[in-house]
Design an enzyme around this catalytic site. Structure first.
Site, mmCIF file in Angstrom:
data_model
loop_
_atom_site.group_PDB
_atom_site.id
_atom_site.type_symbol
_atom_site.label_atom_id
_atom_site.label_comp_id
_atom_site.label_asym_id
_atom_site.label_seq_id
_atom_site.Cartn_x
_atom_site.Cartn_y
_atom_site.Cartn_z
ATOM 1 N N CYS A 20 0.819 -1.213 0.000
ATOM 2 C CA CYS A 20 0.000 0.000 0.000
ATOM 3 C C CYS A 20 0.859 1.271 0.000
ATOM 4 O O CYS A 20 1.949 1.288 0.552
ATOM 5 C CB CYS A 20 -0.869 0.044 1.248
ATOM 6 S SG CYS A 20 -1.835 -1.452 1.468
ATOM 7 N N ARG A 32 4.913 0.539 -6.044
ATOM 8 C CA ARG A 32 4.851 -0.334 -4.868
ATOM 9 C C ARG A 32 3.892 -1.498 -5.078
ATOM 10 O O ARG A 32 3.915 -2.473 -4.334
ATOM 11 C CB ARG A 32 4.397 0.475 -3.636
ATOM 12 C CG ARG A 32 5.381 1.541 -3.236
ATOM 13 C CD ARG A 32 4.783 2.481 -2.220
ATOM 14 N NE ARG A 32 4.580 1.862 -0.925
ATOM 15 C CZ ARG A 32 5.512 1.767 0.011
ATOM 16 N NH1 ARG A 32 6.703 2.250 -0.212
ATOM 17 N NH2 ARG A 32 5.249 1.199 1.166
ATOM 18 N N TRP A 79 -2.885 -2.642 -1.655
ATOM 19 C CA TRP A 79 -2.451 -3.964 -2.124
ATOM 20 C C TRP A 79 -3.136 -4.956 -1.180
ATOM 21 O O TRP A 79 -2.808 -5.018 0.002
ATOM 22 C CB TRP A 79 -0.930 -4.069 -2.030
ATOM 23 C CG TRP A 79 -0.347 -5.275 -2.675
ATOM 24 C CD1 TRP A 79 -0.078 -5.455 -4.000
ATOM 25 C CD2 TRP A 79 0.078 -6.476 -2.022
ATOM 26 N NE1 TRP A 79 0.482 -6.690 -4.206
ATOM 27 C CE2 TRP A 79 0.581 -7.332 -3.009
ATOM 28 C CE3 TRP A 79 0.072 -6.921 -0.695
ATOM 29 C CZ2 TRP A 79 1.079 -8.597 -2.738
ATOM 30 C CZ3 TRP A 79 0.562 -8.190 -0.416
ATOM 31 C CH2 TRP A 79 1.054 -9.010 -1.432
ATOM 32 N N ASN A 89 -1.353 1.281 5.878
ATOM 33 C CA ASN A 89 -0.435 0.348 5.232
ATOM 34 C C ASN A 89 0.031 -0.616 6.314
ATOM 35 O O ASN A 89 0.464 -0.183 7.373
ATOM 36 C CB ASN A 89 0.750 1.139 4.649
ATOM 37 C CG ASN A 89 1.845 0.228 4.106
ATOM 38 O OD1 ASN A 89 1.645 -0.986 3.972
ATOM 39 N ND2 ASN A 89 2.985 0.803 3.796
ATOM 40 N N GLY A 90 -0.081 -1.935 6.066
ATOM 41 C CA GLY A 90 0.363 -2.914 7.057
ATOM 42 C C GLY A 90 -0.726 -3.922 7.362
ATOM 43 O O GLY A 90 -1.711 -4.032 6.629
ATOM 44 N N GLU A 126 17.922 -15.971 -11.023
ATOM 45 C CA GLU A 126 17.484 -14.585 -11.204
ATOM 46 C C GLU A 126 16.871 -14.400 -12.597
ATOM 47 O O GLU A 126 15.853 -13.718 -12.750
ATOM 48 C CB GLU A 126 18.674 -13.638 -10.969
ATOM 49 C CG GLU A 126 18.394 -12.172 -11.156
ATOM 50 C CD GLU A 126 17.246 -11.622 -10.315
ATOM 51 O OE1 GLU A 126 16.757 -12.301 -9.408
ATOM 52 O OE2 GLU A 126 16.809 -10.490 -10.608
ATOM 53 N N LYS A 165 13.046 -13.111 -13.167
ATOM 54 C CA LYS A 165 12.757 -11.892 -13.945
ATOM 55 C C LYS A 165 11.688 -12.194 -14.988
ATOM 56 O O LYS A 165 10.728 -11.461 -15.133
ATOM 57 C CB LYS A 165 14.002 -11.405 -14.683
ATOM 58 C CG LYS A 165 14.966 -10.461 -14.094
ATOM 59 C CD LYS A 165 14.514 -9.217 -13.467
ATOM 60 C CE LYS A 165 13.817 -9.409 -12.175
ATOM 61 N NZ LYS A 165 14.431 -9.236 -10.940
ATOM 62 N N GLU A 187 8.106 -13.034 -13.395
ATOM 63 C CA GLU A 187 7.390 -11.971 -12.686
ATOM 64 C C GLU A 187 6.814 -10.903 -13.619
ATOM 65 O O GLU A 187 5.767 -10.347 -13.347
ATOM 66 C CB GLU A 187 8.218 -11.357 -11.555
ATOM 67 C CG GLU A 187 9.439 -10.600 -11.941
ATOM 68 C CD GLU A 187 10.252 -10.111 -10.730
ATOM 69 O OE1 GLU A 187 9.705 -9.974 -9.638
ATOM 70 O OE2 GLU A 187 11.456 -9.848 -10.912
ATOM 71 N N HIS A 198 17.401 -36.125 -13.475
ATOM 72 C CA HIS A 198 16.812 -36.846 -12.340
ATOM 73 C C HIS A 198 15.325 -36.539 -12.189
ATOM 74 O O HIS A 198 14.776 -36.661 -11.101
ATOM 75 C CB HIS A 198 17.585 -36.514 -11.058
ATOM 76 C CG HIS A 198 19.016 -36.909 -11.144
ATOM 77 N ND1 HIS A 198 19.413 -38.229 -11.216
ATOM 78 C CD2 HIS A 198 20.150 -36.173 -11.247
ATOM 79 C CE1 HIS A 198 20.738 -38.281 -11.323
ATOM 80 N NE2 HIS A 198 21.198 -37.046 -11.351
ATOM 81 N N LYS A 243 6.514 -3.799 -4.694
ATOM 82 C CA LYS A 243 7.949 -3.511 -4.678
ATOM 83 C C LYS A 243 8.526 -3.700 -3.283
ATOM 84 O O LYS A 243 9.604 -4.230 -3.100
ATOM 85 C CB LYS A 243 8.150 -2.066 -5.135
ATOM 86 C CG LYS A 243 9.591 -1.614 -5.160
ATOM 87 C CD LYS A 243 10.250 -2.051 -6.429
ATOM 88 C CE LYS A 243 11.730 -1.767 -6.474
ATOM 89 N NZ LYS A 243 12.452 -2.753 -7.275
HETATM 90 C C1 G6P Z 1 9.537 -8.005 -3.588
HETATM 91 C C2 G6P Z 1 9.991 -7.362 -4.879
HETATM 92 C C3 G6P Z 1 11.293 -8.010 -5.354
HETATM 93 C C4 G6P Z 1 12.335 -7.934 -4.258
HETATM 94 C C5 G6P Z 1 11.836 -8.538 -2.946
HETATM 95 C C6 G6P Z 1 12.766 -8.228 -1.798
HETATM 96 O O1 G6P Z 1 9.126 -9.293 -3.821
HETATM 97 O O2 G6P Z 1 9.003 -7.488 -5.870
HETATM 98 O O3 G6P Z 1 11.763 -7.335 -6.499
HETATM 99 O O4 G6P Z 1 13.481 -8.603 -4.674
HETATM 100 O O5 G6P Z 1 10.574 -7.983 -2.601
HETATM 101 O O6 G6P Z 1 12.758 -6.842 -1.567
HETATM 102 P P1 G6P Z 1 13.913 -6.062 -0.831
HETATM 103 O O7 G6P Z 1 13.431 -4.649 -0.784
HETATM 104 O O8 G6P Z 1 14.044 -6.670 0.524
HETATM 105 O O9 G6P Z 1 15.144 -6.224 -1.648
#
Ligand code: G6P
Length: 606
Positions: A2, A27, A75, A99-100, A479, A483, A486, A502, A601
Site C-alpha cells: 500500500c 509499490r 495492495w 499500510n500494514g 534470477e 525476472k 514476474e 533426475h 515492490k
Molecule cells: C519483492 C519485490 C522483489 C524484491 C523482494 C525483496 O518481492 O518485488 O523485487 O526482490 O521484494 O525486496 P527487498 O526490498 O528486501 O530487496
C-alpha cells in the site's frame, strides 16, 4: 504494498494526492482512494482498479476544492480488491488510510461489534477506524495514543478528524512513513518519490511516533503524547531520478543505469586498489574470525546472496548458508555469536528480512545489512550497514539493485578472503581492479540488446521455460527465471543443469524452450552435455555464454555472447541479457512491465 500520501497546503489537494500516488504506483496496488476535507466534512472517493479508474470517477463526481486530505493505493491482504475494501475507511467523524496488517483485528472487531459498530468491509483497517471513533474524546492525540496501545501488528496510518479540518495525523509502527516539509505546505507519504516534486526535505517517522501536520507546522509526539524533536533529512535524489527520462519503462531505464550504479557503489569502498569497508563500520580485521555466514533475503536480493555464497566460499573458504527470510525466521536456525548474518534488501523494509535481522540479533550474532534505501528500518537496526548506491529503483522487477548487491558481495568476499589469509594482497588487488572494470563491461554487454529482443520474440509464445546452469551460472539462472516469470507471466523454473536428468527432463518437448547460462570455464563442457540432452529431446536452446565459447548448432539455436571477464565476475555482466530477455518478452506480450499484477515492490507484510 500500500501507498499513503497526505497533503495540507494552498494547492488543490486532490491533484497533489493523485500525483503523489502515481509516484507510489511502483509499490504495487489493486485499488485506490482519497479522503479530503470539503469545508468541515470529510469527502471520500475510492475504487477498485488503477489510479486512472479513480481519476475517471473523480471526473464524474462533484470533486470539492480541498486543501487537506489523504490518499491511498491498496495492495489487498484482508479481503479481495473491491470498492468496499478500498481505503479510506471510517465514518463522518474519523477517516483513515493504512499500510500494514493488524494482527489482532478479529478481537478488535468482536469488541467493537459488542459496542454496536457495524462493519462493511472485510479489511483489518476498518477495525482501526472504528476503534479511533470509539476512543475519540475531542482530542486527536489522546485518541491516537489510546488506540495504538490496543493495536498489534504493523502499520502506518494517515488520519483525518472531522473536527480538525486543517490537519492530518500520522502514526507509524513498522510500515514506513515520512513527513515532507514544504513552504506553507506539508505532506505525509510512504516513500520519498511521492513528494520530490514539491520538496526534498522530510522527517522519517519512527516506530510509535505520531505526527500532527498542518500547512504551517509539523509537530511530533511519542506514544505517550509527549512532544519530541526530530531531525530533518534532505533527499539526495532529484525528480529526474524518479522519472522515466525518455525511456518507455522504468525497467529499461534501470537496466541502463547499471554501469553508473555499480561504479557509484564500489568507488568509495576501494582504497589503494584494495576493498575498504571502514565507512560502513567494518574495521580491518573485524570479520576475520567469523565462523560462518548466513545470508538472509527475499526475491532478487536472495538471488544476489546465492551468487555471494559461491564467491565467498570459493575465495574466503568460509561456510555460507543462504536463507529465504520467511523460512529463516521460523526454522530455529543454529546461529551463534561467532556467526555473521548478512541481510540483503533494496528497500530495507521487507517484513520477513526485518524479522530475520531481529532474530539474529536476539541470538547474539553480528549483523550486516546491505541496503539501498537510506534510513530504512533494516539499515537502522543492523550492527553494520553497507549502502548500495543504486538511486531509486521504481520498477517492481529489480535490476540495478541486484547488480549493486552483487558488487558489494564481491567486495565483501575479497575483503574476507584477504583477511583470512586465503588470497594474497596481490590477488586481492587484481580482483578489485577487475571489479572496477565491470561498469564498462556492463556497458559493452548492453549492446546485446538487439539479440535479446530477437530471443524474446522466440520465447514469447511459450507457456513454460527452463533456465539451466551449473555453479555460479545456476545461481544466476535463478534470477533470470524470476525476472521472466514476474513480468511476462510465463511460467519458468531454474534448474541445476546436472540435476535435470533426475526428473525434470521428462518435461522437455519442442514446446519447452531452455535458456542455458554457460559462463564458467571449468563447467562449460559439462553444461554443453546437458544442453545437448535437452536439444535432442526437441527443446529450442538459447545460450548466454562468454565470447570465447564456440557453440555448434546441435547445442544452441540462439547465442548471446558476452565479453570475456574473470569467471568469478561473470554474473555481473551475464545478468544483463537475462534482464533484457525478460523485459522484451514482457513488452512483446503487452504486459504492464513496471507494475506486474499481484506484485509489490516493498513487501512490508509477512
Ligand atoms: C519483492 C519485490 C522483489 C524484491 C523482494 C525483496 O518481492 O518485488 O523485487 O526482490 O521484494 O525486496 P527487498 O526490498 O528486501 O530487496
Amino acid at each position: 504494498m500500500c501507498g499513503i500520501v497526505g497533503y495540507v497546503g494552498a494547492k488543490n489537494c486532490i491533484d497533489v494526492l493523485i500525483d503523489g500516488l502515481s509516484k507510489l504506483e511502483y509499490r504495487g496496488y489493486d485499488s485506490a482512494g482519497i479522503a479530503v476535507f470539503e469545508k468541515n466534512k470529510i469527502w471520500v472517493e475510492k475504487t477498485k482498479g488503477r489510479l486512472a479508474d479513480l481519476s475517471a470517477k473523480l471526473e464524474q463526481s462533484s470533486r470539492p476544492d480541498s486543501h487537506c486530505g489523504i490518499g491511498h493505493t491498496r495492495w489487498a491482504t484482508h479481503g479481495e480488491p473491491s470498492d468496499i475494501n478500498s481505503h479510506p475507511h471510517g465514518n463522518k467523524r474519523v477517516t483513515i488510510v493504512h499500510n500494514g496488517i493488524i494482527e489482532n483485528y478479529r478481537e478488535l472487531k468482536k469488541f467493537l461489534d459488542g459496542q454496536g459498530y457495524k462493519f462493511e468491509s472485510e479489511t483489518d483497517t476498518e477495525a482501526i477506524a472504528k476503534l479511533l471513533d470509539y476512543y475519540y474524546d475531542g482530542d486527536p492525540l489522546d485518541t491516537i495514543t489510546n488506540v495504538i496501545q490496543n493495536l498489534r501488528g504493523s502499520y502506518a496510518l494517515g488520519i483525518l478528524f472531522r473536527d480538525f479540518p486543517d490537519r492530518i495525523y500520522a502514526v507509524r509502527m513498522e510500515s514506513p512513513l515520512i513527513v515532507g516539509a514544504g513552504k506553507g505546505e506539508n505532506f505525509i507519504a510512504s516513500d520519498v518519490p511521492a513528494i520530490l516534486k514539491y520538496t526534498r526535505d522530510y522527517y522519517l517517522l519512527e516506530k510509535e511516533e505520531i505526527a500532527e501536520v498542518t500547512a504551517k507546522k509539523i509537530c511530533f509526539y511519542d506514544i505517550h503524547g509527549q512532544h519530541i524533536e526530530k531531525e530533518l533529512n534532505t533527499a539526495t535524489w532529484d525528480v529526474d531520478a524518479a522519472e522515466k527520462g525518455g525511456y518507455e519503462h522504468f525497467m529499461r531505464k534501470e537496466i541502463y543505469e547499471q554501469p553508473v550504479a555499480v561504479k557509484t557503489t564500489i568507488t568509495p569502498r576501494i582504497r589503494d586498489n584494495m576493498p575498504n569497508l571502514e565507512e560502513c563500520g567494518i574495521l580491518p580485521g573485524s570479520l576475520k574470525d567469523i565462523r560462518r555466514l548466513f545470508v538472509v533475503a527475499c526475491g532478487t536480493a536472495m538471488h544476489a546472496g546465492m551468487v555471494g555464497k559461491y564467491v565467498i566460499e570459493r575465495l574466503a573458504r568460509v561456510e555460507v548458508t543462504v536463507d529465504i527470510a520467511s523460512e529463516f525466521r521460523y526454522r530455529d536456525p543454529l546461529i551463534s555469536k561467532k556467526d555473521l548474518v548478512v541481510l540483503i534488501t533494496q528497500s530495507g523494509e521487507t517484513a520477513d528480512t526485518l524479522a530475520a535481522l531481529r532474530l539474529a540479533k536476539e541470538r547474539g550474532a553480528r549483523t550486516l545489512a546491505i541496503v539501498n534505501v537510506k534510513g530504512s528500518s533494516i539499515a537502522r537496526e543492523a550492527d553494520m550497514v553497507i549502502y548500495t548506491h543504486a538511486g531509486p529503483e521504481i520498477s517492481v522487477a529489480s535490476t540495478k539493485a541486484y547488480s549493486v548487491q552483487l558488487a558489494v558481495m564481491y567486495l565483501l568476499a575479497f575483503s574476507l578472503a584477504y583477511e583470512r589469509g586465503e588470497i594474497t594482497r596481490e590477488r586481492c588487488m587484481e580482483l578489485t581492479e577487475k571489479l572496477q572494470q565491470i561498469p564498462e563491461q556492463i556497458r559493452e554487454t548492453l549492446q546485446t540488446e538487439d539479440v535479446c529482443q530477437y530471443v524474446a520474440s522466440k520465447l514469447v509464445s511459450a507457456d513454460s521455460l527452463l533456465y539451466i546452469g551449473r555453479g555460479l551460472d545456476y545461481a544466476l539462472s535463478m534470477e533470470g527465471s524470476l525476472k521472466l516469470k514476474e513480468i511476462s507471466y510465463i511460467h519458468s523454473e531454474s534448474y541445476a543443469a546436472g540435476e535435470l536428468k533426475h526428473g525434470t527432463i521428462s518435461l522437455i518437448t519442442d514446446l519447452m524452450p531452455v535458456v542455458a547460462v554457460v559462463t564458467q570455464s571449468a563447467l562449460v563442457e559439462k553444461t554443453i552435455s546437458n544442453m545437448k540432452e535437452v536439444k535432442a529431446r526437441g527443446a529450442k536452446v538459447t545460450a548466454i555464454c562468454r565470447q570465447s565459447v564456440e557453440l555448434t548448432e546441435d547445442v544452441a539455436d540462439h547465442v548471446v555472447k558476452l565479453p570475456d571477464v574473470e569467471d568469478l565476475l561473470m554474473p555481473m555482466i551475464a545478468v544483463v541479457p537475462l534482464q533484457l530477455i525478460a523485459y522484451y518478452t514482457a513488452v512483446l506480450k503487452g504486459c504492464d512491465v513496471d507494475k506486474p499484477r499481484n506484485l509489490a515492490k516493498s513487501v512490508t507484510v509477512e
